[in-house]
Motif scaffolding. Structure first.
Motif, PDB file in Angstrom:
ATOM      1  N   UNK A   9       9.266  -7.970   4.548  1.00 13.89           N
ATOM      2  CA  UNK A   9       8.212  -6.951   4.599  1.00 13.89           C
ATOM      3  C   UNK A   9       8.424  -5.918   3.495  1.00 13.89           C
ATOM      4  N   UNK A  10       9.663  -5.478   3.299  1.00 16.70           N
ATOM      5  CA  UNK A  10       9.966  -4.499   2.254  1.00 16.70           C
ATOM      6  C   UNK A  10       9.587  -5.036   0.875  1.00 16.70           C
ATOM      7  N   UNK A  11       9.825  -6.327   0.629  1.00 15.13           N
ATOM      8  CA  UNK A  11       9.438  -6.922  -0.655  1.00 15.13           C
ATOM      9  C   UNK A  11       7.936  -6.750  -0.886  1.00 15.13           C
ATOM     10  N   UNK A  12       7.125  -7.150   0.088  1.00 14.41           N
ATOM     11  CA  UNK A  12       5.671  -7.061  -0.084  1.00 14.41           C
ATOM     12  C   UNK A  12       5.204  -5.612  -0.189  1.00 14.41           C
ATOM     13  N   UNK A  13       5.794  -4.733   0.585  1.00  9.04           N
ATOM     14  CA  UNK A  13       5.380  -3.325   0.587  1.00  9.04           C
ATOM     15  C   UNK A  13       5.807  -2.626  -0.701  1.00  9.04           C
ATOM     16  N   UNK A  14       7.047  -2.824  -1.112  1.00 10.44           N
ATOM     17  CA  UNK A  14       7.571  -2.114  -2.286  1.00 10.44           C
ATOM     18  C   UNK A  14       7.148  -2.740  -3.608  1.00 10.44           C
ATOM     19  N   UNK A  15       7.065  -4.066  -3.671  1.00 12.78           N
ATOM     20  CA  UNK A  15       6.779  -4.728  -4.942  1.00 12.78           C
ATOM     21  C   UNK A  15       5.300  -5.035  -5.159  1.00 12.78           C
ATOM     22  N   UNK A  16       4.578  -5.339  -4.078  1.00 11.27           N
ATOM     23  CA  UNK A  16       3.173  -5.749  -4.213  1.00 11.27           C
ATOM     24  C   UNK A  16       2.207  -4.784  -3.517  1.00 11.27           C
ATOM     25  N   UNK A  17       2.719  -3.666  -3.044  1.00  9.71           N
ATOM     26  CA  UNK A  17       1.910  -2.577  -2.479  1.00  9.71           C
ATOM     27  C   UNK A  17       1.101  -2.977  -1.253  1.00  9.71           C
TER      28      UNK A  17
END
Length: 144
Positions: free
Chosen positions: A34-42
């Motif tokens: 989830x952090x990947x999608x939130x932080x990297x892909x907004x």
């Protein structure tokens, strides 16, 4: 206008789908993915079911449901040439500059493996890249 197909038992009216509502992905660490999608892909978190556990995230167009794998000792890594199931999924980005920026940004992360950097998609005008993201999911990023 719908046409109806006649079957000896009943009439069947064809139904068209309207696109993907959500994609459910089983991952070893839903918080990291989830952090990947939130932080990297907004993406934004749009829901959560802690007792399942699941986290729901969206970019405003596509929703992803991230499901926590129960027993990490029983994980079988995906092999795109031998496993049945999700080969990869692709997300669109606005333009080539954003695709190139994402490539450079993701290449700096320890938990992302770039399979290939932006390149033409066959003979088309599209450009794409492929990476393995946290959770072992293959993600293609693509633009016209």
């Amino acid at each position: 206008m719908c046409s109806t197909t006649t079957n000896s038992t009943f009439d069947i009216t064809p139904v068209n789908t309207l696109g993907i509502h959500h994609l459910g992905l089983s991952v070893p660490d839903i918080k990291e993915t989830a952090a990947f999608f939130i932080e990297q892909l907004h993406f934004s978190q749009v829901g959560e079911k802690p007792d399942y556990p699941a986290i729901f995230i969206s970019d405003g167009t596509v929703m992803l449901t991230l499901w926590q794998i129960n027993d990490l000792n029983k994980i079988t890594a995906f092999d795109r040439k031998h496993n049945v199931g999700l080969h990869h999924f692709a997300l669109k980005v606005a333009n080539l500059e954003q695709l190139q920026d994402l490539d450079q940004q993701l290449a700096l992360l320890d938990n992302v493996d770039i399979e290939f950097s932006p390149e033409p998609l066959g003979q088309s005008s599209l450009q794409h890249m492929m990476c393995l993201i946290p959770g072992g999911i293959r993600l293609e990023l693509i633009t016209a």
